[in-house]
Design an enzyme around this catalytic site. Structure first.
Site, short mmCIF file in Angstrom:
data_model
loop_
_atom_site.label_atom_id
_atom_site.label_comp_id
_atom_site.label_asym_id
_atom_site.label_seq_id
_atom_site.Cartn_x
_atom_site.Cartn_y
_atom_site.Cartn_z
N SER A 256 -1.20 -43.17 -38.94
CA SER A 256 -0.64 -44.20 -37.57
C SER A 256 0.18 -43.29 -36.68
CB SER A 256 0.51 -45.46 -38.41
OG SER A 256 1.44 -46.20 -36.91
N TYR A 269 5.86 -48.65 -45.20
CA TYR A 269 4.64 -48.29 -44.08
C TYR A 269 5.24 -46.93 -43.93
CZ TYR A 269 0.73 -48.98 -40.72
OH TYR A 269 -0.35 -48.64 -39.79
#
Length: 400
Positions: A256, A269
């Site tokens: 990501s 995350y």
């Protein structure tokens, strides 16, 4: 007797240390036998001792090597620019076994469909059996279309129905919790026995807790780290050995943009994605050091993708039209182009390259100012609020 044992055990170095004065006590016959019994010693006496390079020669070697490295770096820029201007030819994955984790939904499902269109044999892993089977049904539909097109093409060519796709196009589904190491290893062994060796590994599975750090249960933090990061270790350890043996394969890490720069509210995350990026980069360097050029790696770092995973996430409303959430189809197509052209890394959109570069060179306070201007400093807060509200509603519905 003692001197004989001492001479036999000390080896080449001790014999040289004794000097010419001790050799003089040996007769010609004894000396000849000694030299013949030790060929390395004989060679060391016959050949001139190597002279260490002079300080000036060593400096010259370093300078020459520096110029060679500089040329290689500049040449890498030239090659990269050429690939950017002229689209490289995509490689074929037809007939190769491609394993995708988290294939039951989101990007994993779209990756499966893209690889199916390219006639890869698919192995789909997901913790949700039902959604994984739904993806497999879509893949089988694509396989049928490919077979029908091949038959029509064969008939037009005058070969009747004798010419059909020569690849055994099949899709295999496995229910696997990639956060559990033993589950990964056991399922990987089943894949090897039932399908064959994996050529393309797409580490795509990912989760997000959606809680502020101090409000997030420890179990959710651990699960985020295990699924988003640790699982990459287990899957790679399971399938990399055969790739190394054959010097052939491709490992894809779906990370990501939050693995390159971070934001507030999603510490677990971001940490897991930073870990996945670090793992991927280190693995890539290890493969290069081992000179396994037949094994390719691709790091996929997309911006916010509109899959529902971060529903509610918003940047500044004036900026959002210029940087909207990515469409999943577009994101996967860009990633597939990078994978099939052996591109080491793909950031989508390209603006993410600039953001990463600026984050690396700007002072932290300058980065904070940019975040606040873009509304990226608190972009996850609406998402977290929605998650919290949904959790409260579920608890109220269940009477908790």
């Amino acid at each position: 007797m003692q001197s004989g044992r001492r001479g036999g055990g000390a080896g080449l170095g001790s014999f040289s240390a004794r000097g010419d004065s001790q050799v003089a006590f040996l007769g010609r016959r004894e000396l000849l036998l000694l030299l013949l019994s030790r060929p390395l010693l004989l060679l060391s006496l016959l050949l001139p001792a190597p002279r260490p390079p002079s300080k000036g020669a060593a400096t010259m070697n370093i300078i020459l090597e520096f110029f060679v490295v500089t040329f290689k770096v500049l040449w890498a820029f030239v090659v990269a620019a050429a690939k950017w201007l002229m689209r490289p030819k995509e490689k074929s994955v037809a007939g190769q076994v491609c394993l995708i984790t988290g294939a039951g939904s989101g990007l994993g499902r779209l990756f499966a469909l893209e690889f199916a269109r390219r006639r890869a044999r698919l192995v789909l892993w997901d913790i949700n059996t039902q959604s994984n089977e739904e993806t497999a049904g879509m893949v089988r539909h694509i396989y049928r279309e490919i077979a029908e097109e091949a038959v029509v093409a064969a008939q037009k060519a005058g070969h009747g129905e004798e010419v059909v796709p020569h690849y055994n196009l099949q899709v295999h589904t496995y229910t696997c919790d990639v956060s559990k190491r033993e589950n990964v290893y056991t399922t990987a062994e089943r894949v090897r026995k039932e399908v064959g060796e994996v050529s393309v590994l797409v580490n795509n599975a990912g989760v997000v807790s959606g809680h502020h750090l101090l409000e997030c249960p420890d179990e959710l933090i651990e699960r985020t780290m295990m699924v988003n990061c640790h699982a990459h270790f287990w899957t790679t350890k399971a399938f990399l050995p055969k790739m190394l043996e054959l010097n052939h394969g491709h490992i894809v890490t779906v990370a990501s943009s939050l693995g390159l720069f971070s934001t507030a509210g999603v510490e677990d995350y971001c940490a897991s994605k930073f870990g996945a990026v670090g793992f991927h980069e280190s693995l890539s360097h290890e493969l290069k050091a081992a000179e396994k050029d037949g094994i390719k790696t691709t790091l996929v770092c997309p911006y916010l993708v509109d899959t529902g995973m971060f529903r509610g996430c918003r940047i500044r409303k004036e900026i959002e039209p210029f940087l909207p959430p990515l469409k999943p189809d577009y994101c996967v197509k860009q990633a597939m182009r990078a994978i099939l052209t052996d591109q080491p890394m793909i950031c989508t959109p390209r603006l993410m390259y600039m953001v990463t570069f600026m984050k690396s060179i700007l002072p932290f306070e300058a980065v904070v100012c940019m975040y606040r201007f873009l509304g990226a400093d608190k972009c996850m807060y609406p998402f977290i609020a929605q998650r919290k509200q949904a959790t409260n509603n579920n608890e109220a519905k269940n009477g908790i």
